[in-house]
Design a protein around this motif. Structure first.
Motif, PDB file in Angstrom:
ATOM      1  N   ARG A 113       2.726  28.340 -31.848  1.00 33.27           N
ATOM      2  CA  ARG A 113       1.436  27.858 -31.348  1.00 33.27           C
ATOM      3  C   ARG A 113       1.549  26.415 -30.851  1.00 33.27           C
ATOM      4  N   THR A 114       2.268  25.589 -31.598  1.00 30.40           N
ATOM      5  CA  THR A 114       2.442  24.194 -31.191  1.00 30.40           C
ATOM      6  C   THR A 114       3.134  24.108 -29.842  1.00 30.40           C
ATOM      7  N   ASP A 115       4.169  24.941 -29.636  1.00 30.48           N
ATOM      8  CA  ASP A 115       4.858  24.954 -28.348  1.00 30.48           C
ATOM      9  C   ASP A 115       3.901  25.324 -27.215  1.00 30.48           C
ATOM     10  N   VAL A 116       3.053  26.311 -27.470  1.00 24.97           N
ATOM     11  CA  VAL A 116       2.095  26.734 -26.450  1.00 24.97           C
ATOM     12  C   VAL A 116       1.070  25.634 -26.200  1.00 24.97           C
ATOM     13  N   TYR A 117       0.528  25.050 -27.272  1.00 29.44           N
ATOM     14  CA  TYR A 117      -0.452  23.978 -27.108  1.00 29.44           C
ATOM     15  C   TYR A 117       0.131  22.822 -26.289  1.00 29.44           C
ATOM     16  N   ASN A 118       1.342  22.415 -26.609  1.00 30.05           N
ATOM     17  CA  ASN A 118       1.964  21.296 -25.906  1.00 30.05           C
ATOM     18  C   ASN A 118       2.215  21.624 -24.445  1.00 30.05           C
ATOM     19  N   ALA A 119       2.782  22.796 -24.195  1.00 31.56           N
ATOM     20  CA  ALA A 119       3.120  23.172 -22.822  1.00 31.56           C
ATOM     21  C   ALA A 119       1.880  23.344 -21.961  1.00 31.56           C
ATOM     22  N   VAL A 120       0.894  24.071 -22.474  1.00 33.11           N
ATOM     23  CA  VAL A 120      -0.297  24.350 -21.672  1.00 33.11           C
ATOM     24  C   VAL A 120      -1.184  23.111 -21.581  1.00 33.11           C
ATOM     25  N   GLY A 121      -1.296  22.341 -22.658  1.00 38.07           N
ATOM     26  CA  GLY A 121      -2.105  21.124 -22.600  1.00 38.07           C
ATOM     27  C   GLY A 121      -1.596  20.169 -21.547  1.00 38.07           C
ATOM     28  N   GLU A 122      -0.293  19.965 -21.505  1.00 39.11           N
ATOM     29  CA  GLU A 122       0.313  19.093 -20.497  1.00 39.11           C
ATOM     30  C   GLU A 122       0.069  19.636 -19.090  1.00 39.11           C
ATOM     31  N   HIS A 130      -6.991  21.133 -27.910  1.00 37.91           N
ATOM     32  CA  HIS A 130      -5.920  20.447 -28.628  1.00 37.91           C
ATOM     33  C   HIS A 130      -5.361  19.262 -27.828  1.00 37.91           C
ATOM     34  N   ALA A 131      -5.391  19.373 -26.506  1.00 35.65           N
ATOM     35  CA  ALA A 131      -4.841  18.305 -25.671  1.00 35.65           C
ATOM     36  C   ALA A 131      -5.699  17.046 -25.708  1.00 35.65           C
ATOM     37  N   VAL A 132      -7.011  17.211 -25.887  1.00 34.29           N
ATOM     38  CA  VAL A 132      -7.909  16.060 -25.788  1.00 34.29           C
ATOM     39  C   VAL A 132      -8.503  15.620 -27.114  1.00 34.29           C
ATOM     40  N   GLU A 133      -8.241  16.351 -28.204  1.00 35.46           N
ATOM     41  CA  GLU A 133      -8.980  16.063 -29.428  1.00 35.46           C
ATOM     42  C   GLU A 133      -8.731  14.652 -29.966  1.00 35.46           C
ATOM     43  N   THR A 134      -7.520  14.120 -29.807  1.00 38.36           N
ATOM     44  CA  THR A 134      -7.292  12.758 -30.298  1.00 38.36           C
ATOM     45  C   THR A 134      -8.017  11.732 -29.429  1.00 38.36           C
ATOM     46  N   ARG A 135      -8.110  11.994 -28.122  1.00 39.42           N
ATOM     47  CA  ARG A 135      -8.815  11.065 -27.230  1.00 39.42           C
ATOM     48  C   ARG A 135     -10.316  11.124 -27.431  1.00 39.42           C
ATOM     49  N   PHE A 136     -10.813  12.248 -27.952  1.00 42.59           N
ATOM     50  CA  PHE A 136     -12.250  12.403 -28.171  1.00 42.59           C
ATOM     51  C   PHE A 136     -12.663  12.106 -29.602  1.00 42.59           C
ATOM     52  N   ALA A 137     -11.736  11.620 -30.412  1.00 42.70           N
ATOM     53  CA  ALA A 137     -12.051  11.334 -31.811  1.00 42.70           C
ATOM     54  C   ALA A 137     -13.089  10.220 -31.914  1.00 42.70           C
ATOM     55  N   PHE A 138     -13.854  10.256 -32.991  1.00 43.66           N
ATOM     56  CA  PHE A 138     -14.882   9.243 -33.199  1.00 43.66           C
ATOM     57  C   PHE A 138     -14.356   8.134 -34.099  1.00 43.66           C
ATOM     58  N   PRO A 139     -14.308   6.904 -33.604  1.00 44.10           N
ATOM     59  CA  PRO A 139     -13.931   5.791 -34.480  1.00 44.10           C
ATOM     60  C   PRO A 139     -15.097   5.451 -35.389  1.00 44.10           C
ATOM     61  N   ASP A 140     -14.818   4.713 -36.429  1.00 41.20           N
ATOM     62  CA  ASP A 140     -15.886   4.241 -37.310  1.00 41.20           C
ATOM     63  C   ASP A 140     -15.589   2.790 -37.687  1.00 41.20           C
TER      64      ASP A 140
END
Length: 200
Positions: free
Chosen positions: A21-30, A73-83
């Motif tokens: 799954r990680t391989d797919v997420y990385n390849a397709v997200g990119e 999965h590709a954008v979740e870190t960029r969309f994280a909410f800071p506090d």
């Protein structure tokens, strides 16, 4: 990842599902964030991620569902909410990052395409709510609840509606692009709404 690149040789035996799954997420997200989804097919994903089409079909019933899951999965870190303790600062940070993806990468077009496709694809529509919109809303509401408890948003404000007012305005300008989604817009959006919900 270039399609001409040969996936690394692997030893005999079945790979763990999480690794596949990680391989797919990385390849397709990119791929999605560099090209969009116009040429996304199960055949292409199988080739660049080094997985079988059978596996892809078992986990993702359609290309749209696959694209949505990998986009998330590709954008979740960029969309994280800071506090930082300051809700205005945190909203500006998160919404500016969101707007940047939506306007300066193929991400905006991808999401618009997925929203459009979900209108006639019940399976994609259900997956969109489950994997993306419901989760994004829950994260936003959780951060706003902290701000409300800290006295930065007055009691009684419907936080779910506040989420719709803030992010709904960005979606509107992305889907109907007759006005820019720029820093001035994000700042005005946050200031206008917080001016109406701050403690009196």
């Amino acid at each position: 990842m270039s399609e001409q690149e040969t996936p690394p040789r692997r030893g005999r035996g079945r790979r763990p599902a999480d690794e596949v799954r990680t391989d797919v997420y990385n390849a397709v997200g990119e791929l999605l964030l560099s090209e969009g989804m116009a040429d996304l097919t199960f055949e292409r994903v199988a080739r660049i991620a080094g997985v079988s089409k059978t596996t892809l079909y078992r986990w993702w019933p359609s290309v749209g569902v696959l694209a949505l899951d990998c986009y998330k999965h590709a954008v979740e870190t960029r969309f994280a909410f800071p506090d930082t303790g300051d809700i205005r600062t945190d909203l500006l940070t998160q919404m500016t990052s969101f707007a940047d993806v939506m306007t300066h990468t193929p991400g905006g077009r991808i999401l618009a395409e997925l929203i459009g496709a979900s209108q006639t694809d019940p399976e994609l529509s259900a997956t969109y709510r489950e994997l993306y919109s419901s989760e994004r809303r829950a994260l936003a509401v959780a951060r706003l609840e902290i701000a409300q408890q800290a006295g930065q948003i007055r009691e009684g404000v419907d936080l779910r509606v506040l989420v719709d007012q803030l992010w709904g305005a960005i979606y509107h300008r992305v889907l109907i692009p007759d006005e820019p989604v720029d820093e001035a817009f994000i700042t005005a959006l946050v200031d206008n709404l917080l001016g109406g919900v701050a403690p009196r």
